[in-house]
Design a protein around this motif. Sequence first.
Motif, PDB file in Angstrom:
ATOM      1  N   SER A 151      38.364  40.131  44.947  1.00 51.40           N
ATOM      2  CA  SER A 151      39.083  38.875  45.178  1.00 51.40           C
ATOM      3  C   SER A 151      40.223  38.762  44.182  1.00 51.40           C
ATOM      4  CB  SER A 151      38.134  37.680  45.038  1.00 51.40           C
ATOM      5  OG  SER A 151      37.122  37.729  46.031  1.00 51.40           O
TER       6      SER A 151
ATOM      7  N   GLU B 299      42.910  36.036  42.066  1.00 55.85           N
ATOM      8  CA  GLU B 299      43.048  34.667  41.553  1.00 55.85           C
ATOM      9  C   GLU B 299      44.370  34.560  40.807  1.00 55.85           C
ATOM     10  OE1 GLU B 299      42.323  30.767  40.935  1.00 55.85           O
ATOM     11  OE2 GLU B 299      41.130  32.080  42.222  1.00 55.85           O
TER      12      GLU B 299
ATOM     13  N   ARG C  82      35.368  40.606  41.055  1.00 58.83           N
ATOM     14  CA  ARG C  82      34.371  40.797  42.110  1.00 58.83           C
ATOM     15  C   ARG C  82      33.460  39.577  42.148  1.00 58.83           C
ATOM     16  NH1 ARG C  82      33.234  45.326  44.618  1.00 58.83           N
ATOM     17  NH2 ARG C  82      34.158  46.599  42.941  1.00 58.83           N
ATOM     18  N   LEU C  83      33.360  38.959  43.315  1.00 54.79           N
ATOM     19  CA  LEU C  83      32.536  37.763  43.485  1.00 54.79           C
ATOM     20  C   LEU C  83      31.208  38.112  44.141  1.00 54.79           C
ATOM     21  CD1 LEU C  83      35.279  35.261  44.687  1.00 54.79           C
ATOM     22  CD2 LEU C  83      34.335  35.507  42.389  1.00 54.79           C
TER      23      LEU C  83
ATOM     24  N   TYR D 286      34.020  34.315  50.159  1.00 48.91           N
ATOM     25  CA  TYR D 286      34.677  34.521  48.883  1.00 48.91           C
ATOM     26  C   TYR D 286      35.744  33.466  48.584  1.00 48.91           C
ATOM     27  CZ  TYR D 286      32.299  38.985  49.290  1.00 48.91           C
ATOM     28  OH  TYR D 286      31.327  39.948  49.429  1.00 48.91           O
TER      29      TYR D 286
ATOM     30  N   ARG E 277      28.801  29.331  41.880  1.00 48.43           N
ATOM     31  CA  ARG E 277      28.850  30.523  41.033  1.00 48.43           C
ATOM     32  C   ARG E 277      30.185  31.250  41.210  1.00 48.43           C
ATOM     33  NH1 ARG E 277      24.347  35.268  41.292  1.00 48.43           N
ATOM     34  NH2 ARG E 277      24.753  35.011  43.530  1.00 48.43           N
ATOM     35  N   ASN E 278      30.649  31.375  42.449  1.00 47.47           N
ATOM     36  CA  ASN E 278      31.950  32.001  42.699  1.00 47.47           C
ATOM     37  C   ASN E 278      33.077  31.205  42.041  1.00 47.47           C
ATOM     38  OD1 ASN E 278      30.812  34.010  44.195  1.00 47.47           O
ATOM     39  ND2 ASN E 278      31.858  33.515  46.112  1.00 47.47           N
ATOM     40  N   ASP E 279      33.020  29.861  42.160  1.00 45.97           N
ATOM     41  CA  ASP E 279      34.060  29.016  41.561  1.00 45.97           C
ATOM     42  C   ASP E 279      34.117  29.193  40.048  1.00 45.97           C
ATOM     43  OD1 ASP E 279      34.554  28.083  44.089  1.00 45.97           O
ATOM     44  OD2 ASP E 279      33.452  26.212  43.842  1.00 45.97           O
TER      45      ASP E 279
ATOM     46  N   LEU F 287      33.326  31.838  38.312  1.00 43.85           N
ATOM     47  CA  LEU F 287      33.968  33.121  38.006  1.00 43.85           C
ATOM     48  C   LEU F 287      35.469  33.055  38.266  1.00 43.85           C
ATOM     49  CD1 LEU F 287      31.283  35.521  39.533  1.00 43.85           C
ATOM     50  CD2 LEU F 287      31.746  35.129  37.107  1.00 43.85           C
ATOM     51  N   ARG F 288      35.847  32.347  39.333  1.00 43.81           N
ATOM     52  CA  ARG F 288      37.280  32.176  39.605  1.00 43.81           C
ATOM     53  C   ARG F 288      37.958  31.391  38.485  1.00 43.81           C
ATOM     54  NH1 ARG F 288      39.922  33.295  44.167  1.00 43.81           N
ATOM     55  NH2 ARG F 288      38.760  34.035  45.995  1.00 43.81           N
TER      56      ARG F 288
END
Length: 815
Positions: free
Chosen positions: A497, A499, A519-520, A525, A572-574, A576-577
């Motif tokens: 992904s 950002e 990587r998410l 994603y 969790r994805n947010d 990391l972003r």
Amino acid sequence: MRENTVKGSLIVLFVSCFILFWILASFSASIYFITFLMGLVSILFLRHKFIITFSKKILLTVLFLICFIIGYEKGMQFFFQSMLVFGVVGVLIWKFIKDPNKGISMKTAFSSVEIIKKIISKPQPYFLGKGTKIEIGGYILEDPLIYVVDSKTYEEFDASLLCLRQPVGFPQQTNQRTLPYWPSLSNADPNQVATYVNWLATGRKDPNIELGYVFICFYGLERRALVDRKDILDVGYEVIRLLGIYGNSGSFRNYATGLLIHLILLGILMPKRKLITALMNYQEGYLSETFQTMLLGYLSKNNIPLPDNWAFYLAKQDERVVRSVVLTRASEEFQKLFTLRYNEKCANQLIPKSNGHTHWIEYRAASPTLLRGEGFETTVSPAEWPVIVEWKKQFSPVVKLFNDCIEELKAYSRKTARSTIDKSKAFTALPSDLQQELKHPQQDEWDKLLESYSNDSKIWLVPVEKIADLNRITYRPKISLSQSEQIARFVESFGLSIEPDPRYTEKPFQWKDYAAILRLPDKPYLPETKNYALVSVIVPLAIEVSLASGELEEKEQQVIVEFLQERFMLTRNDRLRLDALIEVSLKNEISLLGIKYKIQYLFNEVQCKSIGKFLVMIAGSVSGICPKELEALEKIFVKVLWLSKELVKEFVNELGYTINEAERLSIKGIKGSQGEVIPPRVAILDINKIRKIREESIEASKLLIQAMEQSASEASHSDIAVIKNETVVMQNESIRNISNILISNHIKPFFQEIITKEKWPNDEVNALARKHKVTISAALEEINTWSDENLGDFLIEEGDNLTVNKELLDNFGGN
């Protein structure tokens, strides 16, 4: 091992008989008897081609004993004369009686009693299976898997029976058909027999052999499995091997697969997945009714769900599926996508239903002998099998899934049909989860790019220009939004992904920007809610405030992340972003202009105050607020949030923060800058202070999220009325070539309307943006990028009002 046992037993027998006759009779009588016994055994063994080398040695010993007896009776002269004669005979015997090394193994050899019975009775056919070797007409056959009989002719056994004493001529090499429809070795001439034996001797693999010879061999395999019911696995493997060579013949393919299917139906061959898959492949896209009956009945009997690869073959021939070129243009990708979707939606669910009844399934033999029922007492047994009910209805979801997969791959199929299309661009048209199952055409180049920017972090900071070059995008200072989204899809095609992602920010990349690659762990994603979109607006402002007094300290970054994580309930994805966004924001130059218009478009004054209070909370959470940070807050309040700068101190006092008068002397954003050594600010995380305002800030965050969701809903469902304010209207003639302007198609309606007036108040710009469903900052950036490159200047100037450069438009229209 067993042959050695026979040899040892015979030697013991010969020695025992010699000693016994010597004791009971005389030495001469024992010599006569042992010579006769050894001669009889050697002749029998040689006639039946059993342990030939040993048999020849016994015969040579017999000849020597005969010479000895002659010399014993007649004298030494006759002994030497007989030795000369019988020596020549022995040499001829040794030379002309051929030895095929191992001979016929004990697996098919006869015991001494059986050999004697065979001599006095009519020869009987027998099967030469695995581990056997035999010589026929000068050809040595290993593992022949055929029926043979030691006679010149033999009637009414099987069309495949090979008579060992029938004449063997010379192999034929012709493209003409020489065998009848139902060939039989009993009717074959010597040259045809030689052709067949030569094919057997060379491994039964010549693809150019007349198919009738293959059928002759198949007749024997069919009889061995269905009548004798022996060597089932050997027969099964051999039929599959022959299918691999001669499966192009529809007739042979039908009969060969039919035999294997009936063996499964009879329960004497286990339907392992590898075997069933092989049978499906040899059905050439059309699964016979018998095969489907066998397959579904087997699954029902054993309560096994339909596996994905079997479901694919069944769906492919279902009359309800769409016939599309996708199945041929992208066959490999389609099968992989179907497998993914099937395992997502139907795995372990489809078990065929039986009504408890059974029916009988007959077998149609290939062999003319079996068709007539000759040579055995009963016909081939039919198989009893379960009756499957409502299968078509039960299988309907799979048919729909199959058709849905065709729709998903139509864009990819169209791109691959064009010979000039870049393979990587076609690859990005695949569904994202399918991309992860396949190797990207540029995977090696991409790996090298990431390797050159790798560090200890799990985030790669890569120049946008490097990614653009790899994606065949030519240089331009500001990349268009559509190309930026193309870059995001390109990165995603590698299972990663990017950002910030322009697909949700609606903000294009600049050529000299950096982007964060990460990587998410979870799907989808892209952020689904407005929570992270709101965070992505606040983070650059928070970083701008923190950098006002120097570099962003680790504690400050930790406060920003934890504060936003708690208030906006990030996934969790947010999370990391968010880490990646902070890293890339520190690397790039933060532009507040785009954020300014986005905030104007999304929020009212009350909501802007909530954002301002968040920024004060973040700035004051570590050791209070220094003058530089206070100055940065005031700047953001006035120029971005459209608020009074006096509100900053009001919020500081309200939240109980202190303003540290001492300034930290360091260069913005640069670690280890030279100058006077100033003790670093001690980072003290005031958790109690955060808890005090926690409830108020969480409530404010909810209101901000609702505002974003409401704005998005209005933009997608409502049409804004045409703005009626009296303004100076430009002539449409100046923009006749709108279709040729290289900006995104969804921005062109906004562009076409905004150039109709010279002055635009901010509220009217917001209304116009909602009407055309665009983001102001993204639209203005793309329009000005185009005008800068093509007209030499920005077309739209920003300020208290938006101003359209009429002179540029007039020049453009004049051209």
